[in-house]
Write an enzyme that holds these catalytic residues in place. Structure first.
Site, PDB file in Angstrom:
ATOM      1  N   VAL A  28      12.350   2.430  57.656  1.00 47.21           N
ATOM      2  CA  VAL A  28      12.742   1.412  56.898  1.00 47.21           C
ATOM      3  C   VAL A  28      13.223   0.396  57.888  1.00 47.21           C
ATOM      4  O   VAL A  28      14.016   0.766  58.819  1.00 47.21           O
ATOM      5  CB  VAL A  28      13.924   1.946  56.003  1.00 47.21           C
ATOM      6  CG1 VAL A  28      14.415   0.921  55.256  1.00 47.21           C
ATOM      7  CG2 VAL A  28      13.469   2.849  55.124  1.00 47.21           C
ATOM      8  N   ASP A  31      18.825  11.212  41.754  1.00 46.53           N
ATOM      9  CA  ASP A  31      19.146  11.279  43.324  1.00 46.53           C
ATOM     10  C   ASP A  31      20.277  10.361  43.377  1.00 46.53           C
ATOM     11  O   ASP A  31      20.495   9.707  44.314  1.00 46.53           O
ATOM     12  CB  ASP A  31      18.178  11.031  44.069  1.00 46.53           C
ATOM     13  CG  ASP A  31      18.141  11.598  45.426  1.00 46.53           C
ATOM     14  OD1 ASP A  31      19.065  12.566  45.461  1.00 46.53           O
ATOM     15  OD2 ASP A  31      17.786  11.271  46.468  1.00 46.53           O
ATOM     16  N   THR A  75      10.392   9.975  55.461  1.00 43.92           N
ATOM     17  CA  THR A  75       9.325  11.246  55.541  1.00 43.92           C
ATOM     18  C   THR A  75       8.181  10.174  55.657  1.00 43.92           C
ATOM     19  O   THR A  75       7.166  10.914  56.325  1.00 43.92           O
ATOM     20  CB  THR A  75       9.585  11.887  54.254  1.00 43.92           C
ATOM     21  OG1 THR A  75      10.753  12.451  53.908  1.00 43.92           O
ATOM     22  CG2 THR A  75       8.775  13.002  54.340  1.00 43.92           C
ATOM     23  N   GLY A 114       7.556   7.209  56.397  1.00 39.93           N
ATOM     24  CA  GLY A 114       7.559   5.943  57.434  1.00 39.93           C
ATOM     25  C   GLY A 114       8.838   5.647  57.863  1.00 39.93           C
ATOM     26  O   GLY A 114       9.801   6.442  57.732  1.00 39.93           O
TER      27      GLY A 114
END
Length: 1308
Positions: A39, A153, A35, A37
């Site tokens: 990876v 999460d 969101t 940037g």
């Protein structure tokens, strides 16, 4: 490799002090989009070690969150099962742009668990691998939980694997809310499929809490993901899953192949109450986690599996030279897989392509060189030939240039022509559009003018009606004052005129009464009635009538002056159903002062023909008042019944009301009669010059929101004690009915129970016109001579009534289960009360195999609980002679006489039930019932509540009447008490399967109109269960039958228009016996509305309102009687803030009209007078859209309080939005339909059960569990019959009906 950032506390971290990554780490390729940037796969410049680098833009708003994440990673990432944090860097950007933060973490080259599962055959890992991964996750969670950190999460994408099959957790702590490693966040909570119920509840309710054990639930869901390839509910929308997770039971493994250890582990992780969920330390000791093969074996197995999946991915990707992330990376990156740890040097693919290009160029250059050498050799050998060759080539080039030029010109010419054609076409389209626009504007102007004209006309009509209402209201006031002034004088005159020795049960006003003794209003009413009789009544023309005066109200049967004098001076009867020869009782109710009387033109002149139902004067203690056998023949055999129109206002009948008899030579005022098959069926010859009273009830299932206590207090009274050897049973009947009726909701006008004006209906007061306050206090008996022949039925068109009084006649109430035919159903013996179903218990059992002559309760017989006295007067069904037609369209015949006076025994009718299309639903196989039998206990003594029948002097004659029994049907009269067998409801279904989904249904007489996706059909419930197609290829979404108006109201068609069909036209489609009806159009539309979602018919006084929900507006129509005879626009509310999905109308305290509607946001109200809209109830605890089910107005609240049902809940609020009860009705599951039924209960149909609950408290009264999940839909209900449909796969549907016990209806 040291940490480049100093180990400071959170407050001391200075992002600007971080080093620049240039020369330390370099980016290789994108492996995912986040969101904030991307990876990247990165590499340490000096050592070549791989790393995962998250690149984020640093903004002022997110600076604190980024600092917190760095601090968390530094503190807690140093564990073997958590991806290690290497450091953070800041890459400076030019002024005006945000700096870039590089978070460098351990790179897990084998990808995530989700990647591994997706690239596995069958999308499932082996149980050993699942146990190993779960153990490693638990170890990482134990580390975090020990430091008071909740991951929040846990899911397959956040569990990564290294090349050596080590398991690493990523994206924990605050980062779970900040970003998603290798994936973007879909909503503010991410994908909810792994979320624990308590976390979702915390999102919905800020007061809710959860702890670290929410990670255990997510681990269980991740284990299911590894076993089945996807988490539960993954095929649903995330918001739908978010709604279902807290409400559904915990998910389970679908396949049975897994070991008990694994299933027990998942069950332990997925305990819904998080306080009962075990912590990580206990789960690490669980057998599934503890008893594993050696870690080395499992890791080797996993490494082999990873290598195989990488080879497969490599074969797929060998043609791709570059990789770039996409916006759908969170869904597809697992398919791409992680690149090999053996790195391609940056630019390698570019070099390869460049090398190939150079090779190709060298090859083409060598070929050109060879051709040039050959040309030089040829030139040297033959110069002339060479010159010729050059000239030839030149000529050829010139010709090619000419051809090219010609082609270009031709192409240009074609393009010019094409442009001209396009311009012409465009010009023509513009002209057409302008013409259409002008035509549309002209039509719009015409429509507006027509609309304005109609509005003015309707406004003038409403003003005229209002003036008439005001005049008649003033006239009614004057009549009330006159009655109050004369009441005492009338009672004294009555006591002087009637000597104790000469008292009779019925009072006859003949020639001996002086007209001067009557009050002025009675003389005026008499005069008007006489004028109507002379002008309108064909009976009056055929048979001269004597001008016998009508009695004043005050001249009643002798009663104690004290209690009676306290009765309110102006009272009105229960609203009857108009029609020929109806048995009516004037139940008097205090008339509210704000009552708006109907126009005089209707109330004084449209007097319906009435028959007499006489009351005994049993309240006088004087024995001389007991009737003698010499009572007038007119008084014999009459039946007293309460009009049970659910929209009528009256309380239960008084046990001791006054009675009047119109002399037999005086005909009542005549109005246009309702000539239906019901009416003609009762034109039977009678012995003794008396005609049985007819009881027909008006009903509309949509209007049953009134207090049942007002409508169900059916009092069973004899006509004459002199002919009543079993009079004691009648007193017992009266007591029994009284005991089963709440006194506070059904005030009975008797000396011991005074009428209370405040004890009014729960729906806003519905004061009737003063016609009923005056005219219907006279209960008339019309006598017929013995030799009077029955009148033949009229043509089919005459069967439908145009009476404005009748809503819908409920001629049947035995609902096809061996009921009498329609014509005989309303005769006094066959049916003495409009609510026969509500006082008798009928159980239709299995219709497949029935013994021959069972006399008692058994399969195929209808058991009607009756007392021995009523057995004598039972009338069986009359065969209508039309065996292939439904009763609603068949003429009726006179009953035949049986010389023995008894109903002879008949053969068992089991086969008849099969022929009617009824089968057992299989109530003992398809539905399992759990019912609180306390609610179905009768309200009186141990005796059953009998069916009211004709008794007394005419009983012997009536006992001789029997009907031709329909072929094979049996009515078994069993005087023994069979209540124990019939306490619980019964469910039956019709064998007919409909090919398309049933969307709605409505009762038309005894039969059922069924609306489906593909058309309208009629289910003959009285005959063989045959289905008649009426209208095809049209979708019917909602419908209601208004028999009194000859209308079927529907929402139908592709555009969801509000169409009104004429019942006479539909009837003729079956009979085909009236060419005149066939020529007429059978339907019309209400207004020009399209996109109707829902409507409601609401009756207030004599006004029928039609409230319609459109896309963003609500329309209110009102029925305008003749000469208009249609629904006319009353009010319109456009541009509502919410789209109405459900709509209803209430009259607050009999004065204020309010529209109540439900939307996907909640429930709202619109004040009809002011047009103001406001919210009533918004369920803020549900963040998604809701589905409103029902708006139910509570009894005894003057239309002010209601139960609002939505989703799987219901709340009690008033019309101003205030919560009135600290009770929330909670269904056991999400219902597909919710309906209010006449027993003051609500029913909810779910996929797993049918629930019956009290509407007042929400208390669960009964449950019918399905043996298998199925989708059920409520259709309609009447009395104790509830109809619903089941929809199976493929769209086929069947009709079910549930028979509730009638005693429970009487036991409110």
């Amino acid at each position: 490799m040291g940490d480049p950032a100093p180990a400071r506390s959170l407050d001391d971290i200075d992002l600007s002090a971080l080093r620049d990554p240039a020369g330390i780490f370099e980016l290789v390729e994108v492996v995912g989009n986040g969101t904030y940037g991307q990876v990247y796969k990165g590499r340490h410049v000096k050592t070549g070690q791989l790393a995962a680098i998250k690149v984020m833009d640093v903004t002022e708003d997110e600076e604190e969150e980024i600092k917190q994440e760095i601090n968390m990673l530094k503190k807690y990432s140093h564990h073997r099962n958590i991806a290690t944090y290497y450091g953070a860097f800041i890459k400076k950007s030019p002024p005006g742009n945000d700096d870039q933060l590089w978070l460098v973490m351990e790179f897990c080259g084998a990808g995530s668990v989700t990647d591994l599962v997706k690239n596995t055959k069958g999308n499932a890992l082996k149980e050993d691998c699942i146990a190993y991964i779960c153990r490693e996750i638990l170890r990482g969670l134990a580390h975090l939980h020990a430091h008071k950190v909740i991951h929040r999460d846990i899911k397959g994408q956040n569990v990564l694997l290294t090349e050596n099959a080590e398991v690493k957790l990523v994206d924990f702590g605050v980062s779970a809310q900040l970003d998603r490693t290798v994936g973007r966040r879909n909503t503010f909570i991410g994908t909810p499929y792994w979320m624990a119920p308590e976390v979702i509840a915390c999102d919905e309710n800020p007061d809710a809490t959860y702890d670290y054990r929410s990670d255990i639930w997510s681990l269980g869901i991740t284990a299911i993901e590894m076993a089945e390839g996807a988490p539960p509910l993954c095929d649903m929308h995330p918001m739908r899953a978010l709604f279902l997770i807290p409400r559904n039971p915990p998910p389970r493994l679908k396949s049975k192949k897994w070991s008990k250890k694994f299933t027990d582990f998942i069950d332990t992780c997925l305990i819904k109450t998080y306080l009962s969920r075990p912590p990580t330390e206990q789960l690490l000791k669980f057998p599934f986690i503890r008893d594993q093969p050696t870690e080395r074996q499992v890791r080797i197995q996993l490494k082999d599996h990873i290598d195989r999946s990488r080879k497969k991915r490599g074969e797929k990707e060998e043609t791709e030279y570059e990789y770039s992330g996409s916006e759908e990376e969170d869904d597809s990156h697992g398919e791409e897989g992680e690149p090999s740890s053996i790195m391609n040097v940056p630019g390698e693919s570019t070099l390869r392509r460049e090398f190939l290009r150079l090779q190709q160029e060298n090859k083409s250059n060598s070929e050109a060189l060879k051709q040039q050498q050959q040309l030089q050799q040829q030139q040297q050998r033959d110069p002339e030939a060479h010159i010729k060759h050059l000239l030839h080539q030149r000529q050829r080039r010139i010709e090619e240039q000419k051809e090219e030029r010609r082609r270009v010109e031709e192409q240009q010419r074609r393009e010019r022509e094409q442009r001209k054609l396009q311009e012409k076409e465009q010009q023509r389209r513009l002209e057409d559009m302008q013409a259409l626009r002008r035509e549309e504007e002209r039509r719009q102007a015409e429509r507006e003018q027509e609309y304005k004209r109609k509005q003015l006309e309707e406004q003038r009509q409403s003003e005229r009606l209002q003036r008439q209402l005001q005049q008649e209201h003033a006239y009614l006031k004057s009549l009330q004052q006159q009655q109050q002034q004369q009441q005492l004088q009338k009672q004294q005159q009555q006591q002087q005129q009637i000597l104790p020795g000469d008292r009779k049960p019925l009072y006859h006003y003949g020639r001996g009464i002086n007209p001067a003794d009557k009050p002025a209003w009675a003389r005026e009413v008499e005069e008007r009635a006489r004028m109507n009789k002379q002008q309108n009544s064909p009976l009056a023309k055929a048979k001269p009538s004597s001008a016998g005066p009508e009695p004043p109200i005050s001249q009643a049967s002798p009663s104690p002056p004290g209690p009676l004098s306290q009765t309110p001076p102006m009272q009105r009867p229960v609203e009857p159903q108009e029609g020929p020869h109806k048995s009516l009782v004037a139940h008097r109710v205090p008339l509210k002062p704000y009552a708006a009387p109907v126009p005089r033109s209707q109330s004084l002149q449209d007097q319906p023909t009435r028959n007499l139902a006489a009351f005994p004067a049993s309240h006088d203690p004087d024995p001389a008042a007991v009737p003698t056998p010499t009572a007038t023949p007119s008084a014999r055999g009459a039946v007293i019944r309460q009009n049970s129109d659910p929209t009528s206002e009256g309380p239960g009948p008084s046990p001791n009301p006054p009675s009047w008899v119109r002399p037999d030579n005086e005909a009542p005022p005549k109005v246009p009669q309702r000539t239906s098959s019901i009416a003609t069926a009762l034109n039977t010859s009678g012995a003794g010059g008396s005609r049985p009273a007819q009881a027909v009830r008006a009903s509309n299932p949509d209007l049953r929101r009134s207090d049942p206590g007002w409508e169900r207090s059916d009092s069973v009274l004899p006509a004459s004690h002199g002919h009543l050897p079993q009079a004691g049973s009648l007193e017992r009947n009266r007591n029994r009915v009284g005991a089963s009726t709440k006194l506070d909701s059904s005030p009975v006008l008797s000396p011991g129970n005074k009428a209370k004006p405040e004890d009014h209906r729960s729906r806003p007061g519905r004061p009737a016109s003063y016609k009923r306050a005056i005219g219907e206090d006279f209960v008339l008996l019309k006598e017929r001579t013995l030799d009077e022949a029955p009148k033949p039925p009229k043509k089919a068109m005459d069967y439908s009534s145009s009476s404005e009084e009748v809503e819908s006649s409920e001629e049947e109430e035995e609902e096809g289960d061996g009921e009498p035919s329609e014509g005989s159903r309303d005769t006094p013996g066959g049916r003495s009360d409009g609510d026969t179903d509500s006082v008798s218990t009928m159980v239709v059992h299995d219709v497949e195999e029935i013994s021959g002559t069972q006399p008692s309760y058994g399969g195929g017989t209808m058991v009607v609980q009756r007392t021995p006295e009523e057995e004598r007067s039972l009338l069986l069904a009359d065969s209508n002679g039309y065996t292939n037609l439904p009763d609603v369209v068949q003429p009726s015949h006179s009953p035949t006489e049986n010389s023995k006076g008894q109903s002879p025994p008949t053969k068992d009718g089991g086969s008849d039930y099969q022929s009617r299309g009824l089968v057992k639903a299989p109530g003992k196989s398809s539905f399992t019932m759990f019912v609180d039998l306390g609610i179905y206990q009768p309200g009186g003594s141990g005796d059953t509540i009998p069916i009211t029948a004709l008794v007394g002097g005419e009983g012997g004659r009536l006992d001789q009447l029997q009907f031709d029994v329909r072929k094979g049907s049996v009515v078994n009269v069993n005087p023994t008490n069979t209540r124990a067998h019939s306490e619980t409801p019964e469910i039956r279904k019709y064998k007919k399967r409909f090919n398309s989904e049933i969307l709605c249904a409505a009762l038309w007489g005894v039969n059922l109109l069924v609306g489906t996706e593909n058309g309208l059909m009629l289910l003959d419930r009285s005959g063989q269960g045959k289905v008649y197609g009426l209208i095809g290829r049209r979708r019917f979404q909602q419908m209601d039958v208004l028999e009194g108006l000859n209308l079927l109201i529907t929402i139908s068609g592709k555009r969801n228009k509000l169409r009104v069909y004429y019942l006479s036209w539909l009837r003729n489609k079956i009979l085909h016996n009236d060419p005149e009806v066939e020529k007429k159009q059978g339907w019309t539309t209400v207004g020009d509305m399209e996109g109707c979602g829902h409507y409601r018919v609401v009756k207030y006084e004599r006004i029928k309102f039609l409230v319609i929900a459109l896309k963003n507006s609500v329309e209110v129509y009102a029925w305008a009687p003749k000469p208009y005879h249609k629904f006319m626009a009353f009010k319109s509310f456009a541009d509502l803030p919410h789209r109405p999905l459900l709509v209803d109308l209430t009259v607050e305290e009999g004065q204020r009209l309010k529209v109540i509607y439900g939307s996907s946001a909640g429930f709202h109200a619109v004040d009809v007078d002011s047009g103001n809209s406001y919210d009533i109830y918004i369920p803020v605890h549900i963040q998604s859209q809701i589905t409103p089910h029902a708006i139910i107005f509570l009894p005894n609240t003057d239309g002010m309080e209601m139960l609002l049902c939505y989703e799987d809940e219901g709340v009690y609020v008033n019309t101003y939005g205030r919560i009135i009860k600290d009770v929330v009705l909670q269904w056991g599951e999400m219902p597909t339909s919710v309906a209010y039924i006449c027993s003051n209960q609500i029913m909810g149909w779910g996929e797993k059960a049918i629930e019956i609950r009290s509407v007042e408290t929400g208390h669960l009264d009964g449950v019918f569990m399905h043996k298998r999940a199925q989708r059920l839909k409520f259709l309609c209900e009447r009395n104790d019959k509830v109809f619903f449909a089941s929809v199976r796969s493929g769209g086929s549907s069947q009709v079910y009906f549930m028979t509730l016990n009638r005693n429970c209806i009487m036991n409110w």
